[in-house]
Design a protein around this motif. Structure first.
Motif, PDB file in Angstrom:
ATOM      1  N   ILE A 176       0.837  -1.195   0.000  1.00 28.84           N
ATOM      2  CA  ILE A 176       0.000   0.000   0.000  1.00 28.84           C
ATOM      3  C   ILE A 176       0.872   1.245   0.000  1.00 28.84           C
ATOM      4  O   ILE A 176       1.888   1.316   0.700  1.00 28.84           O
ATOM      5  N   LEU A 182      -3.617   0.827  -3.304  1.00 24.63           N
ATOM      6  CA  LEU A 182      -3.002  -0.490  -3.396  1.00 24.63           C
ATOM      7  C   LEU A 182      -1.915  -0.487  -4.459  1.00 24.63           C
ATOM      8  O   LEU A 182      -2.041   0.168  -5.499  1.00 24.63           O
ATOM      9  N   THR A 212       4.391  -8.081  -0.988  1.00 26.16           N
ATOM     10  CA  THR A 212       3.813  -6.982  -1.776  1.00 26.16           C
ATOM     11  C   THR A 212       3.532  -7.434  -3.205  1.00 26.16           C
ATOM     12  O   THR A 212       2.441  -7.201  -3.750  1.00 26.16           O
ATOM     13  N   SER A 215       0.413  -9.548  -4.679  1.00 25.15           N
ATOM     14  CA  SER A 215      -0.880  -8.953  -5.032  1.00 25.15           C
ATOM     15  C   SER A 215      -0.819  -8.175  -6.341  1.00 25.15           C
ATOM     16  O   SER A 215      -1.791  -7.533  -6.717  1.00 25.15           O
ATOM     17  N   ARG A 296      -5.655  -8.989  -3.069  1.00 30.30           N
ATOM     18  CA  ARG A 296      -5.617  -8.070  -1.929  1.00 30.30           C
ATOM     19  C   ARG A 296      -6.554  -6.904  -2.208  1.00 30.30           C
ATOM     20  O   ARG A 296      -6.370  -6.158  -3.165  1.00 30.30           O
ATOM     21  N   LYS A 298      -8.649  -3.449  -0.767  1.00 33.30           N
ATOM     22  CA  LYS A 298      -8.586  -2.422   0.255  1.00 33.30           C
ATOM     23  C   LYS A 298      -9.554  -2.805   1.362  1.00 33.30           C
ATOM     24  O   LYS A 298     -10.739  -3.019   1.103  1.00 33.30           O
TER      25      LYS A 298
END
Length: 618
Positions: A176, A182, A212, A215, A296, A298
């Motif tokens: 993020i 994202l 990270t 996603s 992923r 939010k």
């Protein structure tokens, strides 16, 4: 063949850190200047990475821009330093089949509005042209925490050149950005802005980089890159150090391949050993064309809604005459007189008591402690000053969380006087942020988001005041600063004390176009010595010769105090027609003076109201 053609069928290896490598050698100065003063050292680093297996090396130009070189007095050497950076990199690859990337680093940090986009654009263009003139094979835009900045410079670069561009963001939190976006969405936006390679670098090590990337979808028209840090940094024996971890990097290489990475390099703390570990493991690997993506999303935010129990000062001052009074926290542990003054001011009917934050860099009882007691025991609104001088970014965030928890929602955000003006001139002034950035940070708290982009769980309800110093040569420039603070989120302003009716009129004329209210400052003088000291030695205060002469004529302390009150009342008479907000500064905890002035203001307003009502009846 450019390196994008190669990337279609193979994974390429980038180089590792230059700055932290130089730091580990004992260099603690402007790394980019070494292109001129120690070219053999920079060339040696390039050669080391090439021998380790790097296909692409970056120029030593990460911070070779006007804004960052200015810190070292090198702002006029942008062209010279960047040109040398390219030439050194170019000469290093003569015996290697490798490419040179012109590196440009991000400028904005955790508080983007501190540096306007126009300034970013000018800063970027100068460095960009220098690199392009020397003939780099591609551009590496790296360590951009602010997506707006990266998209802005990417669009400029793409208009100026067709060479390959690598665009990499940096994250404080896993997957993020600091604006809450994202990473997958950010990657798509960079690809849409015609970046040829998109990815992530810095801050995170392999473990969190992989989490990270899990996603991140494979880009449709660009390739994916990653430059992880070696590890979290440690502070050992006075230096910043990273774990060696070369075998750890080797073991993580295949995992990066499975995430679709086509360009694999290193950032802070990485060495030629780390890059060799990557190269040995993936040099002949075949890139993947499909991957499973961790979906992923939010998270649905269910923040607690905190409601204020009082009207924000910026609203209150537009509804009625509003008086705030500064009562400085004591320099000693005795607090009896301070709380006596707070109760007297409450009885006089002040709307808020403001508490300075170690003004003039002099240690005092922590203002948030006194503010909490005042609010609890007297029910008077505290306005807590918050200075950037004494706390780094970590401390400021922690302090804001504490103020929120205590229910102290009114803050005056100030940069603060430098430590050298106070009792401990050898103390460090932190200044991680300026007042502009602090205002922006506080407003982000009101959205329930920390500066790193992580959720805070609640929306804060801070009302943010900002300082206004009208004692400058060009008042119009001071007003421009006010406009910048409004843009950052300032709700109202509190001015330095004014000692001239003429200046009151000038301030009103210069600021009348602003809708943001101003609390005009006034401070009763108590002696001629007091007036001369304030005028000649205290930053941000000027007193006219006429006023100083009046104070000099007072033959004893009682007369001097009376004259000081009379002067302030004359200023109040003039200001009541110009400003709704009055800010009274209590000198040396002599609260009797500011209670008398408070009563005077209220009496004048009652008289005005009485005359108004009487005129209606007639």
């Amino acid at each position: 063949m450019n390196f994008l053609e190669k990337m279609k069928n193979q994974v390429l290896i980038g180089d590792g850190a230059i700055g932290t490598l130089l730091y580990s050698y004992g260099t603690d100065t402007c790394f980019e200047e070494l292109n001129l003063s120690a070219p053999e050292q920079i060339q040696g680093i390039h050669q080391a990475y090439l021998h380790a297996g790097a296909d692409l090396i970056q120029t030593n130009s990460y911070a070779a821009n006007y804004l960052k070189l200015k810190r070292y007095g090198l702002e006029d050497s942008v062209k010279e330093i960047n040109s040398a950076a390219v030439k050194l990199a170019r000469s290093s690859i003569q015996e290697h089949q490798a490419y040179v990337l012109g590196t440009i680093g991000g400028v904005r940090g955790l508080t983007p509005l501190a540096i306007p986009l126009d300034e970013i654009k000018r800063n970027f263009r100068e460095q960009l042209y220098c690199l392009l003139l020397e003939g780099v094979d591609g551009l590496l835009l790296e360590t951009f925490y602010d997506l707006e900045e990266l998209e802005t410079v990417l669009s400029i670069a793409r208009k100026e050149t067709d060479i390959p561009i690598i665009a990499q963001v940096s994250l404080q939190e896993i997957a993020i950005l600091q604006n809450g976006m994202l990473i997958n969405d950010a990657i798509k936006r960079l690809e849409a802005n015609r970046a040829d390679v998109v990815g992530v670098n810095c801050r995170l090590g392999p473990h969190h980089m992989l989490e990270t990337l899990s996603s991140v979808e494979l880009p449709q028209h660009a390739f994916l890159s990653v430059y992880p840090n070696a590890s979290l940094p440690a502070y050992i024996d006075g230096t910043i150090q990273y774990k060696e971890g070369e075998d750890y990097f080797r073991k993580s290489a295949q995992s990066f391949l499975k995430q679709g990475v086509r360009l694999l390099g290193g950032c802070c703390g990485t060495t030629p050993g780390h890059i060799k570990a990557f190269a040995d493991e993936v040099k002949h690997a075949v890139p993947i064309l499909e991957k499973q993506v961790t979906n992923r999303k939010k998270p649905k935010i269910e923040r607690m809604t905190i409601k204020r129990t009082n009207t924000p000062l910026e609203t209150l001052v537009q509804e009625k005459r509003t008086i705030i009074v500064e009562l400085d926290p004591p320099k000693k542990l005795s607090t009896a007189k301070f709380f006596e003054g707070a109760r007297a001011l409450k009885d006089a009917g002040v709307d808020a008591i403001t508490l300075a934050d170690n003004s003039l860099a002099t240690p005092r009882i922590a203002n948030e402690a006194l503010a909490h007691i005042i609010q609890k025991e007297t029910n008077v609104r505290p306005l807590v000053h918050l200075s950037c001088r004494d706390r780094n970014l970590i401390g400021l965030q922690s302090h804001l969380m504490g103020l929120h928890t205590l229910g102290l929602h009114d803050i005056l955000a100030i940069t603060g006087d430098p430590a050298r003006v106070g009792n401990f001139p050898g103390a460090s002034s932190v200044f991680d942020l300026s007042s502009f950035e602090l205002i922006e940070m506080i407003k982000q708290f009101n959205e329930g988001i920390s500066p790193s982009g992580s959720e805070l769980g609640e929306n804060a309800v801070f009302s943010v005041g900002a300082a206004f110093n009208p004692h400058v040569k060009a008042l119009d420039k001071a007003v421009i600063r006010l406009e910048r603070k409004i843009k950052a989120g300032a709700d109202y302003f509190v001015s330095q004390p004014v000692f001239s009716v003429t200046q009151l009129l000038e301030i009103h004329e210069a600021t009348k176009h602003l809708s943001t209210p101003i609390f005009i400052g006034m401070m009763p003088l108590i002696s001629s010595k007091n007036a001369e000291y304030l005028h000649n030695e205290v930053p941000g205060i000027k007193i006219t010769q006429i006023i100083r002469d009046r104070m000099a004529k007072a033959v004893n302390p009682i007369q001097a105090e009376k004259e000081g009150l009379l002067i302030t009342k004359e200023l109040i008479d003039a200001s009541l027609e110009l400003f709704q907000g009055i800010y009274l500064v209590t000198p040396f905890l002599r609260y009797q003076l500011t209670t008398e002035l408070t009563n005077y203001i209220k009496r004048k307003d009652r008289q005005k109201e009485h005359h108004y009502v009487k005129s209606i009846h007639h």
